[in-house]
Every structure is written in C-alpha cells, then in structure tokens.
Scaffold this motif. Sequence first.
Motif: not given
Length: 281
Positions: A138-142, A147-151, A190-191, A207-211
């Motif tokens: 899942t590619p996302i822009n950094d 990020f809102s697509m994930l959470a 993928m960032r 940090e939020r991605l790691d969590a």
Amino acid sequence: MTSISEQTRPYVIVLGNEKGGSGKSTTSIHIIVALLRDGYRVGAMDLDARQGTLAGTLAARRNFVQVKGITLPLPEFRPVHRSTLDNRLEVEAEEQERFEAAFGELRRAGAEVIVIDCPGADTHLSRLGHSHADTLITPINDSFVDFSMLAKVDPDNHDIVNPSIYSEMVWEARKQRFMRDRGKIDWIVMRNRLAASEARNKRDVGERLDALAKRIGFRTQKGFGERVIFRELYLHGLTLMDVKEANIGIAMGLSHVAARNEVRALVSAIKLPPRRMSMVA
C-alpha cells in the motif's frame, strides 16, 4: 471451474490503495520489470480495466519496443473488467469467474509471480484481489492526508483514534485468505515521496505509522522519492532498469542511481519464494 486454491499457485503481489496519486502505478511497473529482470516469469492483472492505468502503461511499453525495434522484458498480462449486471450477487459471481479465469490463464502460462493492480476504490474486484495476496503493498504519500486512509487520528495530538475502512477491509481480506487456503498476507505500507529534511511532520507520521503497524499488523518500507525521472519514463512504460537499453538520451546520474536503489530495496523487502528450479536455465 477449478478454484485457484486447487492449482499450483504463483506468488501474488497486490498493489492496493483507495486514494489516488500515491504512486501505485509507478510502483507496479517497477516491481514487474525488476522481477522480470531477476529471471522470474511474471504475470500482471489490472482489476480496474475501465481506468486501465496498468494496462495503458504496458501498452506504451509494448509500443516502445515495436517502434524502437529493441528487446525489453514484458509480462503476460490480463485485464479484468467489472460486471455490468444489475443484481449484486450476479455481479460478484461474474467478477469472480473473470478473476479466476485470468488468474488461471497466467498460471498456465507459467507465471511464478502475479502482480495485481487494484482500483483506487472499494469494489468487489478490489476486495477479491486483496484476498488473494501473499504480499500486499500500500503506497502512501508521507503525510497525514494519506495516513487517514489507514487510520483516523486526533487532529490536535495525532493520536490514533481507530483504523480506517480500508484497514478493516484488509483485515477481512486476511480472514478470507486464511479460510481459503490457510495463507497469510504480508502487508507492507510504503512511504512514498519522503522529504530529505527531518521535518517535524515527517517524524510524526513515522511515529504514528510505527504505532499503527503494531496495532493492525503491517510493516513499513521506504518507497520512492519525488523524482522527475519517474514521470519521464512512465509515459513510455519504461522503468529505471530500462534506461541503458532504451537509449532515450538519459544519462544515469547519482539521483537516478539512488532511485534505482529505492526500487531494489522495495523488491528485496518482498518475501519472494525461490525461483522454480524448472525455470532456471
């Protein structure tokens, strides 16, 4: 029809994302060509045949080969069209039949790896593709926009509130995959378009991605930087691995070498099976 689970199964890499502009198509074609150049027999499926982004990219690549009279590696390709029936159950049955027919054709053509490009929307075909993944990328822009697509995150302190609809869909796909053949989906987020500077926003996103990774079960991978070379090559269906043979007047500078290393790092992060001994020369 014989189900996919009853056949000799290729390794399946799915590119999935419900948001456009994240680099999914660029990632798809680079993975396909990198694997071809590594000696794998690769099949490709486009589950968004109406939009036809991957189909168009591969068509441009075939045209470039024909016009220039050169040899470049090409995958076996099958588009899968959405059903136009009215009844939901009939739609899903027809789309599953089309999916399995395309998958079966690629398997019989000798594909060791199948790369599936999913629509940037929540569709039955997209869910079907996700549920057959060995690796989901899942590619996302950094940024927190992607990020809102994930959470969902708290706008004040960026704490994670709850997983997104897409993350829940991936969870359902994992359950379907396990029920079908006891298989597991390795999910890579993928960032893409990482900034060179250590900006506060970049650190916060990381940090939020790691969590979130620990909470819903994915791993992160550095993706591709924002480079003009990707856009220049994309129109021809070319990749960074094709520059020397394509002879289109692009000299490989340090930034191009760095970009090619980004591609190689991504491919190395995929837990691919060994090539079949019968395929090895």
